[in-house]
Design a protein around this motif. Structure first.
Motif, PDB file in Angstrom:
ATOM      1  N   ARG A 153       0.809  -1.219   0.000  1.00 21.95           N
ATOM      2  CA  ARG A 153       0.000   0.000   0.000  1.00 21.95           C
ATOM      3  C   ARG A 153       0.846   1.275   0.000  1.00 21.95           C
ATOM      4  O   ARG A 153       0.330   2.352  -0.297  1.00 21.95           O
ATOM      5  CB  ARG A 153      -0.904   0.021   1.233  1.00 21.95           C
ATOM      6  N   LEU A 154       2.107   1.172   0.341  1.00 20.76           N
ATOM      7  CA  LEU A 154       2.959   2.352   0.524  1.00 20.76           C
ATOM      8  C   LEU A 154       3.174   3.095  -0.788  1.00 20.76           C
ATOM      9  O   LEU A 154       3.319   2.486  -1.857  1.00 20.76           O
ATOM     10  CB  LEU A 154       4.312   1.924   1.088  1.00 20.76           C
ATOM     11  N   ASN A 155       3.191   4.419  -0.697  1.00 18.52           N
ATOM     12  CA  ASN A 155       3.501   5.262  -1.855  1.00 18.52           C
ATOM     13  C   ASN A 155       4.780   4.758  -2.526  1.00 18.52           C
ATOM     14  O   ASN A 155       5.831   4.665  -1.882  1.00 18.52           O
ATOM     15  CB  ASN A 155       3.689   6.704  -1.373  1.00 18.52           C
ATOM     16  N   PRO A 156       4.741   4.401  -3.810  1.00 14.65           N
ATOM     17  CA  PRO A 156       5.919   3.835  -4.475  1.00 14.65           C
ATOM     18  C   PRO A 156       7.104   4.786  -4.539  1.00 14.65           C
ATOM     19  O   PRO A 156       8.237   4.338  -4.783  1.00 14.65           O
ATOM     20  CB  PRO A 156       5.400   3.492  -5.879  1.00 14.65           C
ATOM     21  N   HIS A 157       6.883   6.050  -4.302  1.00 11.93           N
ATOM     22  CA  HIS A 157       7.979   7.026  -4.334  1.00 11.93           C
ATOM     23  C   HIS A 157       8.746   7.084  -3.012  1.00 11.93           C
ATOM     24  O   HIS A 157       9.789   7.739  -2.934  1.00 11.93           O
ATOM     25  CB  HIS A 157       7.439   8.410  -4.689  1.00 11.93           C
ATOM     26  N   ILE A 158       8.231   6.401  -1.982  1.00 13.68           N
ATOM     27  CA  ILE A 158       8.929   6.352  -0.695  1.00 13.68           C
ATOM     28  C   ILE A 158       9.860   5.141  -0.701  1.00 13.68           C
ATOM     29  O   ILE A 158       9.401   3.998  -0.824  1.00 13.68           O
ATOM     30  CB  ILE A 158       7.940   6.267   0.472  1.00 13.68           C
ATOM     31  N   PRO A 159      11.171   5.352  -0.577  1.00 11.91           N
ATOM     32  CA  PRO A 159      12.106   4.223  -0.580  1.00 11.91           C
ATOM     33  C   PRO A 159      12.061   3.467   0.742  1.00 11.91           C
ATOM     34  O   PRO A 159      12.378   4.016   1.798  1.00 11.91           O
ATOM     35  CB  PRO A 159      13.468   4.886  -0.799  1.00 11.91           C
ATOM     36  N   ALA A 160      11.625   2.222   0.698  1.00  9.25           N
ATOM     37  CA  ALA A 160      11.532   1.401   1.903  1.00  9.25           C
ATOM     38  C   ALA A 160      11.756  -0.053   1.516  1.00  9.25           C
ATOM     39  O   ALA A 160      11.212  -0.527   0.509  1.00  9.25           O
ATOM     40  CB  ALA A 160      10.175   1.565   2.575  1.00  9.25           C
ATOM     41  N   TYR A 161      12.571  -0.752   2.304  1.00 11.99           N
ATOM     42  CA  TYR A 161      12.915  -2.138   2.000  1.00 11.99           C
ATOM     43  C   TYR A 161      12.849  -2.993   3.260  1.00 11.99           C
ATOM     44  O   TYR A 161      13.301  -2.576   4.330  1.00 11.99           O
ATOM     45  CB  TYR A 161      14.325  -2.237   1.419  1.00 11.99           C
ATOM     46  N   ALA A 162      12.294  -4.199   3.107  1.00 13.52           N
ATOM     47  CA  ALA A 162      12.271  -5.171   4.197  1.00 13.52           C
ATOM     48  C   ALA A 162      13.540  -6.003   4.136  1.00 13.52           C
ATOM     49  O   ALA A 162      13.902  -6.534   3.080  1.00 13.52           O
ATOM     50  CB  ALA A 162      11.052  -6.074   4.079  1.00 13.52           C
ATOM     51  N   LEU A 163      14.229  -6.113   5.253  1.00 17.48           N
ATOM     52  CA  LEU A 163      15.380  -6.996   5.361  1.00 17.48           C
ATOM     53  C   LEU A 163      14.895  -8.429   5.549  1.00 17.48           C
ATOM     54  O   LEU A 163      13.750  -8.664   5.948  1.00 17.48           O
ATOM     55  CB  LEU A 163      16.240  -6.578   6.549  1.00 17.48           C
ATOM     56  N   PRO A 164      15.746  -9.426   5.277  1.00 20.01           N
ATOM     57  CA  PRO A 164      15.354 -10.807   5.576  1.00 20.01           C
ATOM     58  C   PRO A 164      15.002 -10.942   7.058  1.00 20.01           C
ATOM     59  O   PRO A 164      15.660 -10.354   7.917  1.00 20.01           O
ATOM     60  CB  PRO A 164      16.618 -11.608   5.235  1.00 20.01           C
ATOM     61  N   PRO A 165      13.962 -11.692   7.371  1.00 21.16           N
ATOM     62  CA  PRO A 165      13.494 -11.756   8.769  1.00 21.16           C
ATOM     63  C   PRO A 165      14.427 -12.542   9.672  1.00 21.16           C
ATOM     64  O   PRO A 165      15.137 -13.455   9.231  1.00 21.16           O
ATOM     65  CB  PRO A 165      12.138 -12.464   8.647  1.00 21.16           C
ATOM     66  N   LEU A 166      14.433 -12.167  10.937  1.00 18.47           N
ATOM     67  CA  LEU A 166      15.056 -12.993  11.977  1.00 18.47           C
ATOM     68  C   LEU A 166      13.948 -13.867  12.565  1.00 18.47           C
ATOM     69  O   LEU A 166      13.071 -13.381  13.270  1.00 18.47           O
ATOM     70  CB  LEU A 166      15.672 -12.114  13.064  1.00 18.47           C
ATOM     71  N   HIS A 167      13.977 -15.139  12.252  1.00 17.80           N
ATOM     72  CA  HIS A 167      12.895 -16.023  12.686  1.00 17.80           C
ATOM     73  C   HIS A 167      13.053 -16.489  14.124  1.00 17.80           C
ATOM     74  O   HIS A 167      12.064 -16.842  14.769  1.00 17.80           O
ATOM     75  CB  HIS A 167      12.805 -17.238  11.771  1.00 17.80           C
ATOM     76  N   TYR A 168      14.271 -16.510  14.635  1.00 22.29           N
ATOM     77  CA  TYR A 168      14.490 -16.939  16.011  1.00 22.29           C
ATOM     78  C   TYR A 168      14.564 -15.738  16.938  1.00 22.29           C
ATOM     79  O   TYR A 168      15.102 -14.688  16.570  1.00 22.29           O
ATOM     80  CB  TYR A 168      15.793 -17.742  16.133  1.00 22.29           C
ATOM     81  N   GLY A 169      14.038 -15.886  18.154  1.00 22.78           N
ATOM     82  CA  GLY A 169      14.074 -14.802  19.117  1.00 22.78           C
ATOM     83  C   GLY A 169      14.278 -15.330  20.522  1.00 22.78           C
ATOM     84  O   GLY A 169      14.596 -16.511  20.732  1.00 22.78           O
ATOM     85  N   LYS A 170      14.102 -14.454  21.498  1.00 25.93           N
ATOM     86  CA  LYS A 170      14.225 -14.821  22.907  1.00 25.93           C
ATOM     87  C   LYS A 170      12.873 -15.365  23.374  1.00 25.93           C
ATOM     88  O   LYS A 170      11.951 -14.612  23.652  1.00 25.93           O
ATOM     89  CB  LYS A 170      14.635 -13.605  23.741  1.00 25.93           C
ATOM     90  N   SER A 171      12.777 -16.663  23.459  1.00 22.82           N
ATOM     91  CA  SER A 171      11.492 -17.321  23.737  1.00 22.82           C
ATOM     92  C   SER A 171      11.556 -18.253  24.934  1.00 22.82           C
ATOM     93  O   SER A 171      10.791 -19.218  25.027  1.00 22.82           O
ATOM     94  CB  SER A 171      11.038 -18.117  22.498  1.00 22.82           C
ATOM     95  N   ASN A 172      12.455 -17.980  25.888  1.00 25.53           N
ATOM     96  CA  ASN A 172      12.637 -18.939  26.972  1.00 25.53           C
ATOM     97  C   ASN A 172      11.436 -19.052  27.904  1.00 25.53           C
ATOM     98  O   ASN A 172      11.341 -19.999  28.685  1.00 25.53           O
ATOM     99  CB  ASN A 172      13.910 -18.632  27.772  1.00 25.53           C
ATOM    100  N   GLU A 173      10.478 -18.099  27.830  1.00 27.36           N
ATOM    101  CA  GLU A 173       9.273 -18.265  28.641  1.00 27.36           C
ATOM    102  C   GLU A 173       8.434 -19.461  28.179  1.00 27.36           C
ATOM    103  O   GLU A 173       7.581 -19.957  28.917  1.00 27.36           O
ATOM    104  CB  GLU A 173       8.424 -16.980  28.624  1.00 27.36           C
ATOM    105  N   HIS A 174       8.692 -19.944  26.952  1.00 31.03           N
ATOM    106  CA  HIS A 174       7.953 -21.089  26.412  1.00 31.03           C
ATOM    107  C   HIS A 174       8.784 -22.373  26.437  1.00 31.03           C
ATOM    108  O   HIS A 174       8.455 -23.344  25.746  1.00 31.03           O
ATOM    109  CB  HIS A 174       7.521 -20.794  24.974  1.00 31.03           C
TER     110      HIS A 174
END
Length: 262
Positions: free
Chosen positions: A63-84
């Motif tokens: 949906r973003l205005n195509p004139h606005i430069p914005a890029y998604a980096l590759p995701p970090l799938h692992y996180g701090k999940s020790n509560e689970h």
């Protein structure tokens, strides 16, 4: 590789020469999605947080205005999940590992000439790590602006779709997450196994959620891994939540693009 992200907005599809030649790199908005691989009850897959972050960001970038430069980096799938940690399948990194990873990613992007980075976190167990990384990177490079944003906090409108009890007590794998997954990856949701489970009530003002809380692991609150009402979820509700979150993120991306140094 780009999943929900529009391919023209996926940073890793660029070449080094294209990155070198990007105009106005200091004002280009980069987004680092950070999720988790952790249990989400008997009805949802382990990748819920990662899928939600990428799904919302992909819709916002579309949906973003195509004139606005914005890029998604590759995701970090692992996180701090020790509560689970008591639930099989959960993979957790230490807070130090997540922090060091974000710091090194940020330093690499800074060296390349970028000066605006959103840390888009979709896992409730690590917003503090995002905030520390953002502050420490800015302290190291004072012209580097970082924005540690929790995926769900760009709007509060989606809460009107939930019951009052869900808004007050739900923490994990309940109505909102399950509905959104029904909109994003319906084939991966096992609604026949969905359950409703809330944390035990505590005396006074202390609770697992809110301003006055206590340390807890998920198995202290729930035997199923669900803290909320997954049985109330629907695809229709999920599509409405996706629209609201994507709209909020699209607005945020524009705000970060126009953000001026303080």
């Amino acid at each position: 590789m780009h999943n929900f992200i529009p391919p023209e907005r996926f940073f890793a599809y660029l070449t080094w020469t294209e990155i070198e030649q990007l105009p106005n790199k200091a004002n280009t908005v980069l987004i680092q999605p950070v999720g988790a691989i952790e249990q989400h009850g008997p009805h949802l897959p382990l990748l819920v947080d990662s899928a939600i972050g990428l799904g919302v960001l992909g819709e916002a970038l579309t949906r973003l205005n195509p004139h606005i430069p914005a890029y998604a980096l590759p995701p970090l799938h692992y996180g701090k999940s020790n509560e689970h940690r008591h639930f099989p399948g959960t993979i957790s990194l230490s807070a130090t590992t997540v922090l060091n990873t974000l710091m090194e990613i940020g330093e690499s992007l800074y060296r390349a000439g970028f000066r605006k980075l959103i840390l888009m976190n979709s896992h409730g167990g690590q917003p503090q790590v995002m905030e520390i990384a953002a502050t420490d990177l800015h302290a190291r490079y004072e012209d580097f602006w970082l924005f540690p944003i929790f995926t769900w906090r760009v709007t509060q409108e989606h809460k009107s779709l939930m019951s009052d009890k869900e808004v007050q007590l739900a923490l994990h794998a309940g109505d909102a997450e399950t509905s959104l997954m029904l909109a994003l990856l319906p084939e991966q949701v096992r609604m026949r196994q969905a359950v409703r489970e809330y944390p035990p009530e505590q005396p006074g003002r202390l609770g697992a959620k809110g301003a006055l809380t206590f340390s807890w692991l998920t198995h202290n609150l729930s035997s199923s891994g669900v803290v909320g009402d997954a049985t109330a979820a629907s695809q229709e509700k999920g599509e409405a939540i996706l629209d609201l979150l994507a709209r909020g993120w699209c607005e945020l991306l524009e705000e970060v693009y126009h953000f001026q140094s303080c």
